[in-house]
Design a protein around this motif. Structure first.
Motif, short mmCIF file in Angstrom:
data_model
loop_
_atom_site.label_atom_id
_atom_site.label_comp_id
_atom_site.label_asym_id
_atom_site.label_seq_id
_atom_site.Cartn_x
_atom_site.Cartn_y
_atom_site.Cartn_z
N HIS A 1 0.72 -1.18 -0.06
CA HIS A 1 0.06 -0.14 0.10
C HIS A 1 0.76 1.27 -0.01
N ASP B 1 1.11 4.80 -0.27
CA ASP B 1 0.60 6.25 -0.29
C ASP B 1 1.14 7.19 -1.13
N ASP C 1 -7.60 1.56 2.03
CA ASP C 1 -7.10 2.46 3.19
C ASP C 1 -8.02 3.73 3.46
N TYR D 1 -5.93 -4.30 6.24
CA TYR D 1 -5.38 -4.78 4.83
C TYR D 1 -3.75 -5.50 4.90
N HIS E 1 -6.03 9.56 -0.63
CA HIS E 1 -6.58 9.73 0.68
C HIS E 1 -5.71 10.27 2.08
N ASP E 2 -4.59 10.64 1.70
CA ASP E 2 -3.96 11.78 2.74
C ASP E 2 -3.70 12.98 1.99
ZN LIG Z 1 -2.89 4.78 2.82
#
Ligand SMILES: [Zn+2]
Length: 1022
Positions: free
Chosen positions: A52, A54, A174, A239, A415-416
């Motif tokens: 994952h 980011d 996420d 996850y 998502h951040d």
């Molecule tokens: Zn994330």
């Protein structure tokens, strides 16, 4: 401890002995059998290797990619991709999924052709599979649906172009809660067969674990019925793998040790662990297929350490035989679930809000970083307009283009990112990328307008070379182009572009240096205009922010704002001329100003909506709808964010909203009220305290109020986190019910302290009732409907009957322990120090009869998303006006899109094809007139261009729609299957008319016969 050691030592000796005696094996090469496939009669454990990654969070996207700034976190995505590919090439049974195209694209462009050939083979064979496939894994609460479509399209186009592949699976593992729009629009409409994620409310998960309902058929759209369904899997926990099966080099899980000459041989022990973990998961999952998520954040930086262990587990567990384990992907898992021919429970609506503990509702991020959220939204609308203008001019290979803005906007949906949950230096990085992208697009817009306004008949060489200036800081009344003092004989030309498909009349406002200015339209007719004073607050914000962000002091020339009504044709522009008459005494005479406390009640507004102020009510705006007999009172307040020092250490922070009581905004000294009346609108300036003020406007002929708020710097010297809200209070009997939008699209019914999927235990009566708002929130009772629309993503709720609140700004002094590790305390820095961030924005209120509000929410909502675009140039005398095209529409004369249709995308792609997206704006049953099948005539939309071919595609344009429909898995649903809804018919090649059913979005690739004049004929004034 000693006893335990002795036992394991004894066991160890025994095992060594058995292996040597029975197998006769010594320490030699073991060929692990990693070939297994699904065994239908067994429990199948699908190992899904994943990382994952980011696209920015604690580090910037580029720092994560190259592995820079590793003192923050040791993460290097380049290592992930490199080492995974080496591992896949080593064994053709190994698999991996890759998700974030922003990273993969960075890697891909630096590879040799030889390497690319090898990687393409891995993709073709299914060893390396792209899933989700957007540039990032976008947030689901705070992005607008148009941004979600755009960033997904960008990634899918890359995958299609470079690999010829079409992703099949949604992978939103996420994001902090999940939206209905994600399920149907960014799921089913992309041709995805399934969607997977981890984060749902802890109470919801507990019930789903008990009832084996983690896997469902999710129908995200009421309007589109069963065609919007998608198989959706919620992971049993997070996850990452089950405990004891993580194998990054520093992880503590015991590896399989299968060399009999070494100590701690543990094959059977680890096989037992594996089988036990598999059986635990089988207990909560339907069918005999379970998925193990083999990876988590930034894993596989040394991929061998994972694959070595998975090779061994597949080999030994299958030899053991109790369960079957295989290398798999979510696609293979989805096909296995489908083949099981099971019926699945139906899920409707969405998965908001998300709580991971009783006092931890992730509803603060709906508002976190409100200025960044607005910047993203502003540039989203600008990107839409810029692509139209690029199409109308014709894409130029030498630039400028919108590509950089497209990339910046895409990663800003992460998502951040737009969620506001990244570190400060990362937020600055996103903003920098956006501003660089804007500067490119600004050049494109200027040159396109210059091209479109050039008159063909003119022989003047300079004719097509107008230098247009634009003013991205108009929100703080900063616009050097319009503020410049007009020397004698010169005037200011304003070209106003409308990116909507329908004609629009709207008041535009520009700062000017003189109150003696007048406005004329292109025919020379003077327009009614209004001159307003720039408030002290606006002047201060303007001065500080221009200094802080542009590094210069604005000239003190702007004293006033000029407002006039622009009337602009669809997908086109009109031109206005501002000149200084030199006559004094004109401007403010049209308005009058009162200050200080009131001697008598003040009433503002001449239409159906009135604003009322009484002496004791200066701190509050009272909205009276004469049409509907509803009075709404608007006030400000703030929550104190919990500091986490009570029994539960959970603080309010970047993600989590945990209020510790609300405080009304108290009056500081004498109340200030300024009333300005004019021919176009009336406005009232209120200063609630030294850090909250607002201007409320009521326009002639409009039924809504526009509220422009200024909040900040939020004081922090008392050590308290503060979360600022505005509240509307009425006597409406709303029975706990209100409605909020999903990513600016469908409205979802919310009931206070209630969830349709489980019996809600209420621990946080405020935070647990907050929902994300991108378009608006409304409530209704038997006699009326009150709607509030917003200009960016915010959180909001209705915590009491007849009441609506929005959270506008937050300044947090504690971290909420969800990983970001930094407090959300945004500041603006000037030479004399830093202070808390001030934000400016708007929201809009209207009161209607029940059922009438949708029309305003949908059409006006589109106008908020796509504001008129202004471009300025100067002229001597009437020279420019006389030698240029001053009114333009790309559409056929007198044609406009219907009021229920929006043009979401009009973009010329690199290969010369044109991407067109049309959206029906209304839901089924939402409006008596507009919630019907509607039509768009492509011949009239593309005036003067001959369409050669129209191909309907998936939402991201990566596959033909017909093919996608053929491939689509149709799942069985428990109970009724859901209603089939009629959609628009296939487009006839001759007629070229597109039908759109309520909430339908249709995407087309269009090829034109070239060399046709792209600029429409000059149109008569509309
Ligand atoms: Zn994330």
């Amino acid at each position: 401890m000693a006893v335990k050691c002795f036992h394991s030592f004894a066991l160890h000796l025994l095992l060594v002995t058995i292996v040597i005696v029975i197998g006769g094996v010594n320490s030699e090469y073991i060929e692990y059998n990693t070939t297994p496939r699904i065994v239908p009669e067994k429990i199948n454990v699908h190992l899904v290797p994943h990382s994952h990654d980011d696209v920015g969070w604690l580090k910037t996207v580029d720092q994560y990619y190259v592995g820079a700034n590793n003192s923050i976190r040791g993460a290097c995505v380049e290592n992930v991709i490199e080492s995974v590919i080496a591992s896949l090439l080593d064994d053709q049974n190994r698999k991996f999924i890759y998700v974030e195209m922003a990273f993969f694209e960075r890697w891909w462009r630096q590879q040799s052709n030889a390497k690319k050939v090898k990687v393409k083979k891995l993709v073709d064979s299914g060893q390396l599979e792209f899933i989700n496939g957007g540039m990032c894994m976008h947030d689901e609460a705070t992005p607008h649906y148009i941004d979600m479509i755009d960033q997904t399209t960008l990634g899918h186009q890359f995958i299609k172009r470079e690999f010829g592949q079409v992703p099949r699976v949604g992978w939103q593992i996420d994001p902090f809660g999940h939206s209905a729009v994600q399920a149907y629009l960014l799921g089913a409409e992309l041709g995805f067969d399934s969607l997977f994620f981890a984060r749902i409310d802890y109470q919801d998960r507990a019930k789903r674990l008990r009832e084996k309902t983690l896997e469902v058929i999710w129908q995200g759209s009421k309007s589109l019925g069963s065609s919007s369904q998608i198989f959706t899997g919620v992971f049993p926990r997070h996850y990452d793998p089950p405990d004891g099966f993580t194998f990054e080099i520093n992880d503590v899980s015991p590896p399989i040790q299968d060399d009999p000459l070494l100590f701690d041989y543990n094959v059977q022990e680890r096989v037992n662990d594996f089988v036990a973990a598999a059986l635990t998961q089988v207990n909560v999952t339907r069918t005999n297929h379970i998925m193990w998520l083999m990876g988590t954040d930034f894993r596989y930086q040394y991929a061998y350490s994972w694959y070595r262990q998975m090779d061994k587990f597949i080999h030994y567990v299958n030899k053991d035989g109790r369960v079957n384990v295989l290398y798999s992907t979510p696609s293979i898992y989805t096909d296995a679930k489908y083949a099981a021919n099971e019926s699945w429970p139906l899920k409707t609506d969405d998965f908001f809000p998300y709580a991971d503990k009783p006092n931890a509702y992730w509803t603060g991020y709906f508002t976190s970083r409100p200025a960044f959220k607005k910047y993203v939204r502003d540039l989203s609308g600008y990107y839409l307009a810029a692509r139209q203008l690029e199409f109308l001019r014709g894409r130029s290979s030498s630039g400028p283009t919108t590509d950089m803005l497209a990339d910046a906007l895409a990663i800003a949906q992460h998502h951040d990112a737009v969620s506001g949950t990244q570190r400060q230096h990362v937020a600055a990085d996103y903003a920098l990328r956006l501003s660089m992208g804007y500067l490119q697009a600004e050049k494109l817009v200027a040159s396109s307008l210059s091209f479109l306004s050039a008159s063909k008949s003119s022989t003047d060489e300079k004719n097509s070379d107008t230098k247009f200036e634009q003013c991205p800081l108009l929100n703080i009344s900063y616009c050097p182009a319009s503020e410049a003092r007009l020397s004698s004989g010169k005037s200011l030309v304003v070209v106003v572009y409308n990116s909507l498909g329908w004609k629009r009349e709207e008041v535009v406002r520009v700062p000017v240096s003189s109150e003696n200015v007048i406005v004329k339209d292109a025919s020379g007719k003077e327009l009614v205009s209004q001159i307003l004073p720039l408030s002290d607050i606006t002047l201060r914000i303007r001065k500080e922010h221009v200094k802080a962000y542009l590094g210069r002091s604005p000239k003190d020339t702007a004293k006033h704002v000029l407002a006039f009504t622009a009337s602009v044709p669809p997908l086109g522009f009109s031109t206005y001329v501002i000149s200084d008459t030199g006559r004094t005494g004109r401007g403010l005479s049209a308005s009058y100003v009162t200050s200080g406390s009131l001697n008598q009640d003040v009433e503002v507004g001449q239409g159906n909506l009135k604003l009322l102020y009484s002496e004791e009510g200066v701190k509050m705006t009272r909205y009276l709808s004469t049409k509907n007999q509803v009075t709404a009172e608007q006030t400000y307040a703030y929550y104190i964010g919990s500091n986490g020092t009570d029994k539960d250490p959970q603080a309010s922070g970047a993600y989590v909203f945990r209020p510790d009581g609300a405080r009304p905004i108290k009056s500081e000294g004498q109340a200030q009220l300024t009333v300005v009346r004019g021919p176009l609108f009336d406005e009232v300036h209120q200063e609630f305290n030294s850090w909250i003020s607002q201007i409320t406007r009521v326009y002639k002929g409009k039924d809504h109020a526009e509220i422009e708020f200024t909040v900040g710097p939020i004081p922090a010297d008392d050590g308290n986190s503060k979360e600022v809200i505005t509240k509307f209070t009425t006597t409406m009997k709303t029975n706990g019910t209100f409605y909020t939008d999903s990513n600016g699209r469908d409205f979802i019914k919310r009931i206070r302290d209630f969830r349709s999927d489980w019996d809600l235990q209420v621990y946080q009566p405020v935070a647990g009732n907050y929902y994300p708002i991108n378009l608006g929130i409304y409530m209704q009772d038997k006699t009326s409907e009150l709607s509030v629309l917003v200009d960016r993503a915010v959180g909001g709720s209705s915590l009491e009957d007849g009441q609506i609140e929005l959270m506008l700004h937050r300044r947090m002094l504690h971290d909420d322990i969800r990983g970001v590790g930094e407090i959300l305390n945004e500041t603006v820095c000037l030479p004399d120090g830093c202070k808390g961030l001030t934000i400016k924005g708007k929201f809009y209120v209207q009161i209607d009869k029940p059922g009438d509000g949708a029309r305003w929410r949908r059409t006006f909502g589109q106008e908020i998303y796509s504001p008129l675009l202004l471009a300025f140039t100067e002229q001597e005398g009437d020279h420019w006006i006389n030698s240029h095209k001053t009114i333009f529409s790309a559409l056929e004369s007198s044609y406009a899109l219907p009021n229920n249709v929006a043009l979401l995308t009009l973009q010329e792609l690199e290969n010369g094809e044109v991407l067109l997206r049309l959206a029906h704006l209304f839901e089924a049953g939402e409006d008596s007139e507009y919630s019907v099948m509607t039509k768009v005539e492509l011949k009239k939309l593309f005036n003067n261009r001959k369409i050669r071919k129209v191909i309907e595609t998936s939402l991201s344009g990566n596959q033909e729609k017909a093919e996608m429909e053929k491939r689509r898995l149709v799942w069985k649903v428990e109970g009724s299957a859901g209603e089939e809804v009629k959609r628009g018919e296939a487009v006839d090649e001759e007629e070229l008319v597109v039908e759109l059913a309520p909430m339908e979005i249709r995407t087309f690739l269009i090829r034109f016969d070239d060399h046709i004049d792209m600029v429409g004929e000059e149109r008569a004034a509309t």
